[in-house]
Each structure stands twice: as structure tokens, then as C-alpha cells.
Design a protein around this motif. Structure first.
Motif, PDB file in Angstrom:
ATOM      1  N   ALA A  96       0.826  -1.204   0.000  1.00  0.00           N
ATOM      2  CA  ALA A  96       0.000   0.000   0.000  1.00  0.00           C
ATOM      3  C   ALA A  96       0.861   1.256   0.000  1.00  0.00           C
ATOM      4  O   ALA A  96       0.591   2.212  -0.745  1.00  0.00           O
ATOM      5  N   GLU A  97       1.908   1.265   0.809  1.00  0.00           N
ATOM      6  CA  GLU A  97       2.771   2.456   0.888  1.00  0.00           C
ATOM      7  C   GLU A  97       3.559   2.640  -0.405  1.00  0.00           C
ATOM      8  O   GLU A  97       3.734   3.772  -0.872  1.00  0.00           O
ATOM      9  N   ALA A  98       4.023   1.566  -1.027  1.00  0.00           N
ATOM     10  CA  ALA A  98       4.738   1.667  -2.304  1.00  0.00           C
ATOM     11  C   ALA A  98       3.819   2.260  -3.375  1.00  0.00           C
ATOM     12  O   ALA A  98       4.248   3.104  -4.179  1.00  0.00           O
ATOM     13  N   ASP A 105       1.005  10.229  -3.720  1.00  0.00           N
ATOM     14  CA  ASP A 105       0.136  10.507  -2.576  1.00  0.00           C
ATOM     15  C   ASP A 105       0.892  10.454  -1.243  1.00  0.00           C
ATOM     16  O   ASP A 105       0.308  10.727  -0.203  1.00  0.00           O
ATOM     17  N   ALA A 106       2.155  10.082  -1.272  1.00  0.00           N
ATOM     18  CA  ALA A 106       2.993  10.046  -0.073  1.00  0.00           C
ATOM     19  C   ALA A 106       4.365  10.557  -0.480  1.00  0.00           C
ATOM     20  O   ALA A 106       4.749  10.480  -1.652  1.00  0.00           O
TER      21      ALA A 106
END
Length: 142
Positions: A96-98, A105-106
């Protein structure tokens, strides 16, 4: 601790350490042991030979490159230290973070964590730049 030689369904071989034979069986049953090369969870114990310690008279030049305590092991330990010192551990939220980083978005940063083989394949198919690590990250509990 017990070390098993393991082989996946694609005939890749690798070694892994387990707390006990029961721990190995539990992890295999839960699909938590995957091939570090292809990510397959279809793995089984391979043929193993007993470990024989080299005598003190043996020099580093006499050892094969993949013998314990040699250049390969030292390089992998250095790689692990480098990754852990310069990346954020995101644990089981890796996929999800990748995706969030890839989509903007991050904040862009180096991350490492854990992903199931199907999650890793999906990331690659989506064009998210990821690579398997030659070690399993230790889970951080705090």
C-alpha cells in the motif's frame, strides 16, 4: 534453531533458519515461507548435508564464496545494515505504501517491508519499482 535447505516449485534452492521443526511446519502451513527468488509459497525441504566446521588452519582463501562467515555473508549483512539505516520500515503495509509513493500521494522515500508474493507481482505489473530483499526484515514491535 534449525536450518533447512528449501526448494520451491520453480526448483530454486535456498536456506532458512527456524526456531524448531514445529515452527517450520506452522510457517509452511500458513504460507509464510516464500522463495526469495520468485516469491512462490509452494516450498518444501530439500536435501541437506550436515554442516562441517572448517579447522582453524583453513584460511579464508580456502573457503568457497558461499561458506558461512565469508564474503557473501558479509556483503549481505552490510546490505541489510545499509537498507535499514537509509530506509523506512513500513512492515506489512509495504504494498500500500509503495503504491502511495508511486502515485505521488505520499512523500518519495526509500522504504522496505513485507509483501505477499501476489502483492509483489501486482506491484511489478503496475510499474511500481520494487525488488525482493535477500533477507527477511525483523518485525519492529514499537
Amino acid at each position: 534453531m534449525i536450518r533447512y535447505a528449501i526448494k520451491c516449485s520453480a526448483d530454486h534452492s535456498f536456506d532458512s533458519w527456524f526456531q524448531s521443526a514445529a515452527a517450520y511446519e506452522a510457517l509452511i502451513g500458513a504460507g509464510r515461507v516464500t522463495c526469495p527468488i520468485c516469491g512462490s509459497a509452494k516450498v518444501e525441504k530439500g536435501l541437506m548435508a550436515p554442516a562441517v566446521r572448517l579447522s582453524d588452519a583453513a584460511t579464508a582463501a580456502d573457503r568457497p564464496l558461499d561458506a558461512p562467515g565469508t564474503a557473501v555473508e558479509t556483503a549481505l549483512a552490510a546490505l541489510r545494515r545499509q537498507i535499514e539505516a537509509n530506509s523506512d520500515y513500513v512492515g506489512l503495509n509495504f504494498a500500500a505504501e509503495a503504491r502511495r509513493i508511486h502515485a505521488g500521494d505520499a512523500p518519495e522515500r526509500a522504504i522496505y517491508g513485507e509483501a505477499r508474493a501476489d502483492e509483489a507481482r501486482a506491484l511489478i505489473e503496475e510499474g511500481v519499482p520494487v525488488a525482493p530483499l535477500p533477507f527477511v526484515p525483523g518485525r519492529k514491535t514499537n
